[in-house]
Design a protein around this motif. Structure first.
Motif: not given
Length: 367
Positions: A21-33, A39-43
Motif C-alpha cells: 500500500y505504501c511501498g516501504k519495507r515496514t509490513f508485518v504479515n499474518y502467518l499460517y500455522s 498474502a505477502d505484503g497485503e494481509c
C-alpha cells in the motif's frame, strides 16, 4: 495438512516485508500455522503509523478475495490474487472524428461566448484541444468528454447535452460512447478513468524542464504539479482556462471524477492497476467538493492515506469554513467553476479567487 481456520493465523513480528500500500519495507504479515504468509505484503499491518498504518486482518482479506466457506477446505492452497479483467478501449479514429464541428457544440459555443472577450478565443481553443473535448452527432452536437488515461488509451467518452446560452447541463441528454456504439464495441469491459488523466504526462514534462533549470541555477527543491480534482468535466475545463489566462497553465492539473460517487478509494481499487484511482498514487492531490459535499469528499479523501503523497481539501465552496472572502453567491450544488463564471460576468479579478481557493491554512490537510 495445513490448517486454515482463523485461530491458526497469527501476526508475525519478525521479517518485515514490503507494504503493497505504501511501498516501504515496514509490513508485518499474518502467518499460517506453518509459518508462511497469508498474502505477502497485503494481509497484515504496516508499522508506518503516521504515514500508512494500514491493517488488513485475515477475515477482511478473505472477504475481499475468496468466499469464507472455502477457507475450511483441506485441499485449498494459499489464496491467489484474482487478476482484474483488462479494460476495453475505444479506437482512436472514433475519437478523432469528434474533434471538429465545434460550431455545433453547445458547451464550446458557451465557452467562446463567455471567455473570448476576456481571455481571447485562442485560450479557449487550446483548452478544448488539450482536454480532447469532442462533438457528437447525438442531440444535434452534444459534447463528448473523452476519458484518456495516463498512457494515452481511450477508456470511453461521456456524451452530455448543454444549453449553449447559459452553459447548464441538459440532464436528459447523457450517455457513453461505448454504449452508443455498442454494435462496434460488443462485450465492452468499461473501466473508467478520471477526465484529464492524460495531461499528467505533459505537465510532468514541463516540470522536468523547470526542475532541470532549477538544478542548473543551484536552486534547492523540485516542483511537481498537484492534481486538482473536481466533480464535473465542465469545472476542470473552466479552471484550466482560468489558469492559462493567469499564466500558470502547468502549475496545477485540473481533472474530474465525472460524478461525486466516483471518488471511492476502496481496498480493491488501490490494488487494481487499471483502476482510475491509480493516477493519484504517490501524488499531491487537492479535492474540490461542490457546495454541500464537503464532509462526503473529506471522508473519501481520508481513505487515500498511504496511497497519495498528500491530500488537501478546498474549503472555497463552504462559507463557514473558508477564511477568505468569496464575493459571489454560492448555492448548494455549485462548483468552483460557478464562482469563476460569476466573477468573470461581474468583471471581478479572478486570480485572487484562484490563489486563495485552497483556504485550508494547514488545517485541511487530510493526509
Amino acid at each position: 495438512m495445513r490448517k486454515h481456520k482463523f485461530d491458526t493465523l497469527q501476526l508475525a513480528h519478525r521479517g518485515k516485508t514490503v507494504c503493497a500500500y505504501c511501498g516501504k519495507r515496514t509490513f508485518v504479515n499474518y502467518l499460517y500455522s506453518d509459518g508462511t504468509p497469508v498474502a505477502d505484503g497485503e494481509c497484515g499491518k504496516c508499522d508506518r503509523a503516521d504515514k500508512c498504518g494500514v491493517h488488513v486482518p485475515p477475515r477482511e482479506y478473505f472477504k475481499n478475495h475468496q468466499p469464507l466457506t472455502s477457507l475450511y477446505s483441506p485441499r485449498m492452497g494459499k489464496p491467489q490474487r484474482q487478476q482484474p479483467k483488462p479494460p476495453s478501449y475505444i479506437n482512436a479514429k472514433d475519437m478523432l472524428n469528434t474533434l471538429q464541428r465545434y460550431e455545433r457544440n453547445p458547451f464550446v459555443r458557451f465557452l467562446h461566448s463567455f471567455f473570448d472577450e476576456v481571455t481571447g478565443s485562442e485560450i479557449v481553443d487550446m483548452m478544448v484541444e488539450r482536454y480532447a473535448v469532442g462533438t457528437s452527432t447525438k442531440w444535434g452536437g452534444a459534447t463528448v468528454y473523452w476519458q484518456i488515461d495516463q498512457y494515452g488509451r481511450i477508456r470511453t467518452g461521456k456524451v452530455m447535452g448543454y444549453n449553449a446560452t447559459n452553459g447548464k447541463r441538459i440532464h436528459t441528454q447523457n450517455n457513453y460512447v461505448h454504449s452508443i456504439l455498442s454494435e462496434r464495441y460488443p462485450n465492452f469491459n468499461l473501466e473508467q478513468c478520471y477526465f484529464g488523466s492524460h495531461l499528467i504526462v505533459e505537465a510532468e514534462h514541463h516540470a522536468d524542464l523547470n526542475n532541470a533549470e532549477r538544478r542548473r541555477l543551484n536552486i534547492d527543491g523540485e516542483f511537481h504539479p498537484p492534481i486538482w480534482l473536481f466533480e464535473s468535466e465542465k469545472a476542470a475545463v473552466i479552471v484550466a482556462i482560468a489558469l492559462m489566462w493567469g499564466g500558470a497553465p502547468f502549475t496545477f492539473i485540473p481533472m474530474a471524477t465525472s460524478g461525486c460517487g466516483n471518488l471511492n478509494p476502496t481496498f480493491d481499487a488501490k490494488r487494481n492497476p487499471n483502476h482510475k484511482i491509480q493516477v493519484l498514487k504517490n501524488r499531491r492531490v487537492m479535492l474540490f467538493p461542490d457546495a454541500g459535499k464537503f464532509d462526503e469528499w473529506k471522508a473519501q479523501g481520508e481513505k487515500l492515506k498511504g496511497f497519495c503523497q498528500e491530500v488537501y481539501i478546498s474549503t472555497v465552496m463552504e462559507r463557514g469554513l473558508h477564511p477568505h472572502k468569496v464575493d459571489c453567491d454560492i448555492n448548494d450544488g455549485d462548483g468552483f467553476d460557478d464562482c469563476i463564471l460569476q466573477y468573470v460576468a461581474d468583471g471581478k479579478e479572478i486570480w485572487d479567487l484562484i490563489s486563495a481557493c485552497y483556504g485550508y491554512q494547514g488545517q485541511w490537510k487530510i493526509v
